[in-house]
Design a protein around this motif. Structure first.
Motif, mmCIF file in Angstrom:
data_model
loop_
_atom_site.group_PDB
_atom_site.id
_atom_site.type_symbol
_atom_site.label_atom_id
_atom_site.label_comp_id
_atom_site.label_asym_id
_atom_site.label_seq_id
_atom_site.Cartn_x
_atom_site.Cartn_y
_atom_site.Cartn_z
ATOM 1 N N LYS A 131 0.833 -1.204 0.000
ATOM 2 C CA LYS A 131 0.000 0.000 0.000
ATOM 3 C C LYS A 131 0.871 1.258 0.000
ATOM 4 C CE LYS A 131 -4.165 1.745 2.264
ATOM 5 N NZ LYS A 131 -5.085 1.576 3.418
ATOM 6 N N LYS A 132 1.943 1.214 0.814
ATOM 7 C CA LYS A 132 2.877 2.347 0.858
ATOM 8 C C LYS A 132 3.553 2.543 -0.496
ATOM 9 C CE LYS A 132 4.139 2.190 5.763
ATOM 10 N NZ LYS A 132 5.246 1.911 6.720
ATOM 11 N N MET A 134 2.447 1.549 -3.389
ATOM 12 C CA MET A 134 1.457 2.023 -4.357
ATOM 13 C C MET A 134 1.204 3.521 -4.190
ATOM 14 S SD MET A 134 0.645 -0.354 -6.412
ATOM 15 C CE MET A 134 -0.829 0.314 -7.170
ATOM 16 N N LYS A 135 1.200 3.958 -2.922
ATOM 17 C CA LYS A 135 1.007 5.381 -2.643
ATOM 18 C C LYS A 135 2.176 6.195 -3.199
ATOM 19 C CE LYS A 135 -0.216 8.509 1.133
ATOM 20 N NZ LYS A 135 -0.434 8.634 2.598
ATOM 21 N N LYS A 136 3.401 5.663 -2.967
ATOM 22 C CA LYS A 136 4.591 6.336 -3.500
ATOM 23 C C LYS A 136 4.572 6.345 -5.024
ATOM 24 C CE LYS A 136 7.804 5.434 0.319
ATOM 25 N NZ LYS A 136 9.051 4.729 0.718
ATOM 26 N N LYS A 138 1.939 6.143 -6.931
ATOM 27 C CA LYS A 138 0.894 7.068 -7.376
ATOM 28 C C LYS A 138 1.389 8.509 -7.310
ATOM 29 C CE LYS A 138 -3.985 8.153 -6.614
ATOM 30 N NZ LYS A 138 -5.179 7.897 -5.764
ATOM 31 N N LYS A 139 2.104 8.805 -6.206
ATOM 32 C CA LYS A 139 2.661 10.151 -6.041
ATOM 33 C C LYS A 139 3.712 10.435 -7.112
ATOM 34 C CE LYS A 139 4.681 13.161 -2.520
ATOM 35 N NZ LYS A 139 5.201 13.236 -1.125
ATOM 36 N N SER A 142 1.998 10.916 -10.365
ATOM 37 C CA SER A 142 1.383 12.242 -10.380
ATOM 38 C C SER A 142 2.435 13.322 -10.644
ATOM 39 C CB SER A 142 0.687 12.495 -9.038
ATOM 40 O OG SER A 142 0.125 13.774 -9.011
#
Length: 391
Positions: A131-132, A134-136, A138-139, A142
């Protein structure tokens, strides 16, 4: 065991909840309990740090299968584990379809519970790490999209700048043909100033040429109200400084100029928001004059890009001015030559001496009164002087 892993125990039998809570606390877990699926869902919503859910299958109001489905819908990171005393193939299929990670048979075997929870903790850790990541990711995506957008914007702006530069250079190239074919140097200079006005958008521009003794600069033509004296010494004021140093002087904002420049501007009452003065040099003659472009409006500041364009254009303009000056000098030499020839012929007869000059003078006055062009008047001069030669 890591203390930060929290387990939610869901069972409608209070005694079983208490037994399981005691076992899990001894193993080092943090434990919360709920008596049915509804209470469990509220607990999950209230505490977003639940890692693992141990739930019985058969419960009133909301059974374990429905609870697991809701948990998976709410958060894919929570690890659900089923507890049941009835194990058959149909139940196992239902458990797996609901989304449970594993199941614990009743009655509880502490060692079996420990092993299943250890696997669940590893799974939970992997889920959280994923999850971390994926968040990174995604960031990062972006950020990459934003950088790409900015890059595309820069490319678009760059294309527009190149297109503008191309049009400006093409315009300069097209105007040079007219500059090089205009033999009247005053017309040449006026046309050059009109081109400068179109390129820069400034409402003030002037061209000063060196006097014959090369000690002074004299304004030949200007656009807008001039802040420069009609004639100045070399070294005097902005244009004089440029001529003396044979070096461009560009000030984007006079309020931020060097103290020495400010003193010079104040001393010469040179009022401008921004300005550029460029020396006009040719290969044969060297320095022939100075091109001055100024703006006294805060809305119009002469930019570095505009100065670059002026540098290119000023070189071409200087060559055009030199061509027209050379042509004028040749015309003057030619005029002196035919005057000398005419005077030599007329000197033979005292009655005709000075006749050609008088005819020429009278013809020129009549032509000026009628409104002849300068080129036509120049031709008339030649005709007046030559009209008796060959009789």
């Amino acid at each position: 065991m890591e203390k930060n892993f929290k387990i939610l125990v869901v069972d409608d039998e209070e005694a079983l909840r208490e037994i399981l809570e005691e076992i899990l606390v001894d193993m080092g877990y943090e434990v919360v309990t709920a008596e049915d699926g509804y209470v469990a869902l509220n607990e999950i919503k209230k505490n977003n740090d639940i890692d693992i859910v141990l739930t019985d299958i058969k419960m009133p109001r909301m059974d374990g299968l429905e609870l697991v489905k809701n948990i998976k819908a709410e958060s894919s990171a929570i690890i659900p584990i089923m507890m049941t005393g009835y194990i058959d193939s149909d139940i196992l299929v239902s458990v797996l379809r609901a989304g449970a990670y594993d199941f614990i048979p009743k009655p509880f075997d502490a060692q079996a519970v420990k092993m299943i929870l250890e696997r669940s903790v590893k799974k939970r850790r992997m889920v959280l790490e994923n999850k971390k990541l994926m968040k990174k990711l995604k960031k990062a995506n972006s950020k990459l999209k934003e950088q790409r957008r900015k890059l595309e914007k820069k490319v678009w702006i760059g294309d527009k700048i190149l297109e503008k530069k191309y049009k400006e250079l093409k315009y300069i190239n097209d105007t040079m043909e007219k500059i090089n074919t205009t033999m009247d140097y005053r017309k040449t200079i006026h046309f050059i100033l009109s081109v400068v006005q179109k390129l820069i958008g400034s409402n003030r521009a002037s061209i000063m040429l060196l006097t014959e003794d090369k000690k002074r600069l004299k304004v030949v033509d200007m656009i807008g109200r001039s802040m420069i004296k009609e004639e100045i010494e070399i070294g005097e004021g902005v244009a004089g400084w440029v001529a003396e140093k044979n070096k461009m002087l560009y000030i984007k904002d006079t309020e931020k100029a060097d103290p020495e420049i400010k003193k010079m501007l104040k001393r010469n009452r040179y009022e401008a928001k921004s300005f550029v003065s460029l020396p006009l040099n040719t290969v044969k003659r060297g320095l022939i004059g100075v091109l001055n472009v100024t703006s006294n409006s805060s809305e119009k500041v002469i930019t570095e890009d505009e100065v670059d364009i002026l540098k290119i254009f000023s070189q071409q303009a200087a060559a055009g001015i030199e061509t027209s000056l050379t042509y004028q000098e040749l015309q003057e030499h030619y005029l002196h030559t035919i005057k000398a020839l005419s005077n030599a012929i007329e000197a033979k007869d005292e009655y005709t001496r000075g006749h050609a000059e008088r005819v020429t003078e009278l013809s020129v006055k009549l032509a000026e009164e009628i409104g002849y062009e300068k080129e036509e008047i120049r031709t008339l001069k030649f005709g007046g002087i030559l009209h008796d030669i060959g009789k």
